[in-house]
Write an enzyme that holds these catalytic residues in place. Structure first.
Site, PDB file in Angstrom:
ATOM      1  N   ARG A  77       1.027   1.774  -6.028  1.00 36.54           N
ATOM      2  CA  ARG A  77       1.319   0.776  -4.991  1.00 36.54           C
ATOM      3  C   ARG A  77       0.072   0.016  -4.553  1.00 36.54           C
ATOM      4  NH1 ARG A  77       6.443   1.928  -2.327  1.00 36.54           N
ATOM      5  NH2 ARG A  77       5.776   0.492  -0.734  1.00 36.54           N
TER       6      ARG A  77
ATOM      7  N   HIS B 157       7.103 -31.582 -26.829  1.00 36.85           N
ATOM      8  CA  HIS B 157       6.937 -32.459 -25.662  1.00 36.85           C
ATOM      9  C   HIS B 157       5.606 -32.206 -24.955  1.00 36.85           C
ATOM     10  CE1 HIS B 157      10.987 -33.881 -26.244  1.00 36.85           C
ATOM     11  NE2 HIS B 157      11.359 -32.629 -26.404  1.00 36.85           N
TER      12      HIS B 157
ATOM     13  N   GLU C  33      -0.293  -9.650 -17.858  1.00 39.62           N
ATOM     14  CA  GLU C  33      -0.587  -8.771 -16.722  1.00 39.62           C
ATOM     15  C   GLU C  33      -1.327  -7.495 -17.107  1.00 39.62           C
ATOM     16  OE1 GLU C  33       2.781  -7.486 -14.333  1.00 39.62           O
ATOM     17  OE2 GLU C  33       3.996  -7.180 -16.094  1.00 39.62           O
TER      18      GLU C  33
ATOM     19  N   ASN D 121       1.044   0.002   6.098  1.00 36.29           N
ATOM     20  CA  ASN D 121       1.471  -0.831   4.974  1.00 36.29           C
ATOM     21  C   ASN D 121       2.193  -2.033   5.569  1.00 36.29           C
ATOM     22  OD1 ASN D 121       2.469  -1.908   2.593  1.00 36.29           O
ATOM     23  ND2 ASN D 121       4.155  -0.431   2.454  1.00 36.29           N
ATOM     24  N   GLY D 122       1.748  -3.238   5.234  1.00 38.56           N
ATOM     25  CA  GLY D 122       2.396  -4.437   5.767  1.00 38.56           C
ATOM     26  C   GLY D 122       1.361  -5.423   6.265  1.00 38.56           C
TER      27      GLY D 122
ATOM     28  N   TRP E 194      -3.799  -1.896  -1.203  1.00 38.83           N
ATOM     29  CA  TRP E 194      -3.823  -3.167  -1.933  1.00 38.83           C
ATOM     30  C   TRP E 194      -4.217  -4.198  -0.897  1.00 38.83           C
ATOM     31  CZ3 TRP E 194      -1.663  -8.059  -1.927  1.00 38.83           C
ATOM     32  CH2 TRP E 194      -1.774  -8.782  -3.105  1.00 38.83           C
TER      33      TRP E 194
ATOM     34  N   LYS F  40       2.502  -2.342  -7.521  1.00 37.32           N
ATOM     35  CA  LYS F  40       3.866  -2.198  -8.012  1.00 37.32           C
ATOM     36  C   LYS F  40       4.897  -2.835  -7.079  1.00 37.32           C
ATOM     37  CE  LYS F  40       6.973  -0.481 -10.778  1.00 37.32           C
ATOM     38  NZ  LYS F  40       7.132  -1.230 -12.038  1.00 37.32           N
TER      39      LYS F  40
ATOM     40  N   CYS G 139       0.835  -1.188   0.000  1.00 35.38           N
ATOM     41  CA  CYS G 139       0.000   0.000   0.000  1.00 35.38           C
ATOM     42  C   CYS G 139       0.875   1.244   0.000  1.00 35.38           C
ATOM     43  CB  CYS G 139      -0.857   0.002   1.246  1.00 35.38           C
ATOM     44  SG  CYS G 139      -1.674  -1.557   1.525  1.00 35.38           S
TER      45      CYS G 139
ATOM     46  N   LYS H 261       4.229  -9.790 -19.701  1.00 33.87           N
ATOM     47  CA  LYS H 261       3.746  -8.437 -20.027  1.00 33.87           C
ATOM     48  C   LYS H 261       2.339  -8.517 -20.594  1.00 33.87           C
ATOM     49  CE  LYS H 261       5.701  -6.433 -18.288  1.00 33.87           C
ATOM     50  NZ  LYS H 261       6.854  -6.643 -17.500  1.00 33.87           N
TER      51      LYS H 261
ATOM     52  N   GLU I 147       9.236 -13.085 -20.420  1.00 35.14           N
ATOM     53  CA  GLU I 147       8.909 -11.695 -20.088  1.00 35.14           C
ATOM     54  C   GLU I 147       7.810 -11.174 -21.022  1.00 35.14           C
ATOM     55  OE1 GLU I 147       9.184  -9.777 -17.755  1.00 35.14           O
ATOM     56  OE2 GLU I 147       9.000  -7.761 -18.526  1.00 35.14           O
TER      57      GLU I 147
HETATM   58  O1  M6R Z   1      10.485  -4.568  -7.434  1.00 32.53           O
HETATM   59  P1  M6R Z   1      10.832  -5.939  -7.908  1.00 32.53           P
HETATM   60  O2  M6R Z   1      11.649  -5.938  -9.145  1.00 32.53           O
HETATM   61  O3  M6R Z   1      11.450  -6.788  -6.842  1.00 32.53           O
HETATM   62  O4  M6R Z   1       9.437  -6.588  -8.268  1.00 32.53           O
HETATM   63  C1  M6R Z   1       9.331  -7.920  -8.674  1.00 32.53           C
HETATM   64  C2  M6R Z   1       7.995  -8.204  -9.314  1.00 32.53           C
HETATM   65  O5  M6R Z   1       6.953  -7.993  -8.417  1.00 32.53           O
HETATM   66  C3  M6R Z   1       7.763  -7.350 -10.567  1.00 32.53           C
HETATM   67  O6  M6R Z   1       8.792  -7.505 -11.484  1.00 32.53           O
HETATM   68  C4  M6R Z   1       6.429  -7.740 -11.235  1.00 32.53           C
HETATM   69  O7  M6R Z   1       6.510  -9.029 -11.751  1.00 32.53           O
HETATM   70  C5  M6R Z   1       6.030  -6.731 -12.312  1.00 32.53           C
HETATM   71  N1  M6R Z   1       4.635  -6.441 -12.208  1.00 32.53           N
HETATM   72  C6  M6R Z   1       6.242  -7.240 -13.684  1.00 32.53           C
HETATM   73  O8  M6R Z   1       5.855  -6.355 -14.665  1.00 32.53           O
END
Ligand code: M6R
Length: 611
Positions: free
Chosen positions: A28, A507, A491, A100-101, A74, A606, A2, A488, A484
């Site tokens: 966040r 396979h 998500e 936050n936590g 969040w 994030k 958060c 992308k 990756e």
């Molecule tokens: O801040 P970080 O790089 O440790 O975050 C890791 C993942 O949470 C982050 O890369 C996440 O997968 C992104 N949403 C990908 O786009």
């Protein structure tokens, strides 16, 4: 996960400042938002489900205020709703708190409080914490800061909190494991989960340490240590400017960040390739180079996109240095009783520097005596601070939840590390070193070439945006690029996408192939190109539609595929820095065609500061 914001100062701008900070921190978490202030000896709160704009509408009538705390959520405990939104006001309305936590023992604390007559109006652990502090305050007749100190003795878990009471004289902050920054402005203080709400408001910032408590009044900031004694602090210069948190004319932060990559990769390379002498300059790891060169093995831990760059790092480091590299999901690492000792090097890769799983994995490795390196974007973040040494990626603030420029920054940093180690270990000579350095130097302008051609990639995305399933395929160093690309797409567009090493297709996954499941091949002309081309033909033979991302104009390929994107040529080790970019543009466009919020995809946040 958060976002926390707070303001206290002589200006009557608390509400405006907190709302502005919440907009900046919305990345966040954006399930709900709220703020609290104190007026005429009473605590007032406004909360709204959904985006900060909903809260903004509810705050229009609030008069001038000199202090406020705010939160964008969040959800962890309890669904996104107005009742579960922060701030939470304690039962007897003595105080309001944003958090936050996760409070791990909240059920236990809640039972104690219930026995004392406390009634709860939300499902959250945060309301329990607010009441737990109030309980200490009233029981021992304590000042707010002393009550926070007393109450936290009984709390297990991770927290960054900001608390105010009905007197409206101060904000008390505390943290353990979750980040909290305090900006020191002109006769005002701005509190944030990270520096983004502080940018443009204060030039100096302090990052609270675990177990510290900050007592912030209009005129003063005092920090207390774990024993509740005043302790000194040192402010750092905040080097970020407002441009970092603005869209600069782009429709989304994600598109802005994709377009910033020529600059951000150049920033990552700056000064590191052009140091005097042939060597690559990585000041942050120079002191630990002897241990690095002796490493028995390297383990890289990371999550999500950063895990993909870790896999690319494995190909680069093993390929160039012959040091064995293991890559692990940070969330899996600590629970598999990893075999590590003091001859190993453990690298954590993270954009935010706050990811709870990555942090926990590194902390574990540290207890085993391993050398800890951080490849981190956010300067001064928790992981940057817990690492023995490291490399900053210098990608700047990344606001889009889908990581783009941070990824290419990580890959650039890993390539520098791999090349430096290989040269020192004698696996590459001066000539190969110069080739690699020259190739790296060209990458920013080559990324720009791809960006200049983004309309063509978007055209392909328009044609393919209606499909519901995608496969992403690649071999060798292009396999993590495929992973990756798939991440992308899923998500931000919510389309089902999977990635496989192209050779694995036959396979099992090839059973998915038909006209409705297109494949995206990442296939620069390296030593796996011929094999990948055969895999591609196998898909075509089964009526699969194919997009190829390559760096070669090959008639055989062009005749076989439905669409092709040709990126500029670089050395095989560095192709991920280029082949990734069309995939980012593709995903962004597909998501826009589907009217998705690319910057704030559903269910995501994030910075993942809970395990
Ligand atoms: O801040 P970080 O790089 O440790 O975050 C890791 C993942 O949470 C982050 O890369 C996440 O997968 C992104 N949403 C990908 O786009």
């Amino acid at each position: 996960m958060c976002g926390i914001v707070g303001y206290i100062g002589h200006d009557n701008t608390a509400i405006k400042t907190v709302l502005k900070g919440l907009y900046r921190l919305e990345y966040r978490g954006y399930d709900s938002a709220g703020l609290a202030y104190a007026e005429s000896g009473q605590i007032k709160i406004k909360r709204a489900k959904g985006a900060v704009s909903g809260l903004n509408d509810k705050c229009k009538q609030i008069g001038p205020q000199t202090l406020a705390i705010g939160h964008t959520r969040w959800a962890t405990h309890g669904k996104p709703s107005e009742e579960n939104a922060h701030p939470h006001v304690s039962f007897k309305r003595e105080l309001a708190l944003v958090h936050n936590g996760i409070i791990e023992n909240y059920k236990y604390l809640k039972e104690i409080l219930k026995d004392e007559g406390y009634i709860f109006s939300s499902e959250t652990d945060t309301e329990v914490l607010a009441n737990w502090i109030e309980h200490a305050k009233l029981r021992y007749d304590l000042a707010l800061e002393d009550a926070v100190h007393e109450a936290l003795k009984g709390v297990h878990g991770a927290y960054a909190i900001a608390v105010l009471d009905s007197t409206g004289q101060k904000i008390v902050c505390a943290k353990k494991s979750s980040p909290l920054a305090i900006g020191i402005g002109e006769k005002e203080y701005i509190i944030g989960s990270d520096a983004t709400p502080i940018i443009g408001m204060a030039k100096d910032v302090i990052y609270l340490e675990d177990d510290q408590i900050a007592v912030v009044t209009k005129d003063d900031l005092k920090i207390r240590d774990i024993d509740n004694n005043d302790t000194s602090y040192k402010a750092e210069k905040l080097l970020l400017d407002l441009q970092a948190v603005e869209k600069k004319g782009f429709d989304s932060f994600m598109m802005k960040e994709i377009n910033e990559q020529p600059e951000t990769v150049a920033d990552c390379l700056r000064g590191r390739l052009t140091a005097p002498g042939p060597e690559i300059a990585l000041g942050g790891i120079e002191a630990v180079m002897p241990s690095l060169l002796r490493a028995r093995k390297i383990i890289i831990v990371a999550c999500g996109t950063s895990w993909h760059s870790a896999l690319i790092g494995k190909y680069m480091i093993e390929g160039l240095t012959r040091i064995p590299v293991e890559v692990d999901y940070a969330s899996e690492f600590r629970y598999r009783r990893p075999i590590i000792d003091s001859e190993d090097v453990v690298i954590g890769i993270t954009q935010s520097g706050e990811t709870a799983d990555t942090k926990a994995a590194l902390e574990l490795a540290k207890t085993k005596g391993a050398l800890i390196l951080g490849i981190v974007n956010v300067v001064g973040s928790s992981i940057a601070r817990l690492s023995h040494a490291g490399i900053y990626t210098h990608s700047g603030v990344e606001v889009g939840v889908a990581s783009t420029k941070a990824f290419t920054g990580q890959v650039a940093a890993l390539s520098l590390l791999a090349i430096k180690l290989a040269y020192r270990l004698g696996y590459i000579d001066d000539e190969k070193l110069m080739d690699l350095k020259d190739a790296l130097e060209e990458i920013p302008s080559q990324i720009q070439e791809i960006l200049d051609d983004s309309t063509a990639i978007e055209g392909i995305a328009d044609i393919f945006s209606q499909y519901e399933d995608f496969l992403f395929l690649g071999r060798g160093i292009s396999f993590p690029v495929a992973l990756e690309g798939a991440l992308k797409l899923k998500e931000i567009s919510y389309i089902h996408a999977e990635a496989y090493p192209a050779g694995e297709m036959k396979h099992g996954p090839i059973a998915l192939i038909d006209e409705a499941c297109p494949s995206i091949f990442v296939m620069p002309k390296d030593n796996t190109y011929g094999k990948t081309l055969s895999n591609l033909q196998e898909i075509k033979a089964r009526s699969g539609r194919v997009i190829a991302i390559t760096d070669v104009v090959d008639e055989d390929l062009v005749n076989s595929v439905d669409a092709v994107v040709v990126v500029p040529k670089t050395l095989p080790e560095l192709t991920p820095l280029l082949t990734t970019v069309p995939l980012q543009i593709f995903s962004h466009r597909v998501a826009i065609k589907r009217s998705r919020n690319v910057d704030k995809p559903r269910n995501l946040a994030k910075s993942v500061t809970v395990e």
